[in-house]
Design an enzyme around this catalytic site. Sequence first.
Site, PDB file in Angstrom:
ATOM      1  N   THR A 120       0.817  -1.212   0.000  1.00 27.99           N
ATOM      2  CA  THR A 120       0.000   0.000   0.000  1.00 27.99           C
ATOM      3  C   THR A 120       0.851   1.263   0.000  1.00 27.99           C
ATOM      4  OG1 THR A 120      -1.839  -1.093   1.129  1.00 27.99           O
ATOM      5  CG2 THR A 120      -1.736   1.295   1.305  1.00 27.99           C
TER       6      THR A 120
ATOM      7  N   SER B  55       1.070  -7.313  -1.058  1.00 27.75           N
ATOM      8  CA  SER B  55       1.637  -8.346  -0.185  1.00 27.75           C
ATOM      9  C   SER B  55       0.807  -9.621  -0.157  1.00 27.75           C
ATOM     10  CB  SER B  55       1.832  -7.815   1.238  1.00 27.75           C
ATOM     11  OG  SER B  55       0.608  -7.613   1.900  1.00 27.75           O
TER      12      SER B  55
ATOM     13  N   ASP C 115      -0.754  -6.392   4.673  1.00 21.69           N
ATOM     14  CA  ASP C 115      -1.612  -7.564   4.852  1.00 21.69           C
ATOM     15  C   ASP C 115      -0.836  -8.811   5.258  1.00 21.69           C
ATOM     16  OD1 ASP C 115      -3.867  -6.114   4.360  1.00 21.69           O
ATOM     17  OD2 ASP C 115      -4.192  -6.851   2.321  1.00 21.69           O
TER      18      ASP C 115
END
Length: 302
Positions: free
Chosen positions: A12, A54, A86
Amino acid sequence: MPHILMIATGGTIACCETVHGLSPALDSAALLGALPELSALCTVETLDLMQLDSTDVTAADRQRMAQAVWQNREKFDGFVLTHGTDTLAYTAALLTHLLPHFDKPLVLTGSMLPMGVPDSDAPRNLLDAFRTAADGRAGVYAVMNGQILHGSHVFKQHSTEIDAFLSANAAPAGEIRESEVHWNTPASVSSGEPKLVEQIDTHILPVRLSPDLDPSFFSVLLGYPKVVLEAFGAGGVPARLESAVRDLIQSGTRVYITTQCPEGGVHLHKYEVGRRAEALGAISLGSRTFEDALGALMCGEL
């Protein structure tokens, strides 16, 4: 001044909006461009290793991360690895086991909001990761929201909040307050030589117990190398599943027990149901997080 290698892997923190949703696109140079104050803290070189959400990161990718760190260990004073949140806990745990007794700081970080969006946690987390790496304490850590977490105790507890991570079954290693790194405990003394674990075993199957799981399910697992049962509370095997689990163990499968609770660990000797599981030959994973247990199992430690 400490010389740090930043290894970018996506996540992210590196995402941009696309017609298909957020997707990693920013490289390490773009991420560092948001940290003008970094030059007063350390010198930085970068390595753009991969650009992945991820969720898509595999054990082979995590081995590439460990290899990149190991191959550069003599050139740098520390490492910062940017990663999606994640599966950050899985990566932090596996790197802890892939690089036992590592004698430099290896600090993972990411963000819940992309770099550059309003109110993003990315600049703070990335700068805090560099502060932690530049401080020089050896070991694998994750830095999120001002907290420094041991790599083997990272747990993501929330899917959207900025304060998404906790340190499971251990106090945080430290915190960053007013731009200063504060450790909660003295630095540990390594009991061995640093090394890179090059061979891992990914044949490990987690099975989450539910109150009405059909015993016949276990018949398809007979002979599978390793199975981790995610049990209730302090751990145990329900009476109606004992015969199926006994057959599984007798087929040669190593059966381990963890708990579905994020904290507290497994205590098989506490209740009768746990002692029955011990008698079957199931192995307690104690206070390890699931992610840490998985890393240890992959590296042949358990």
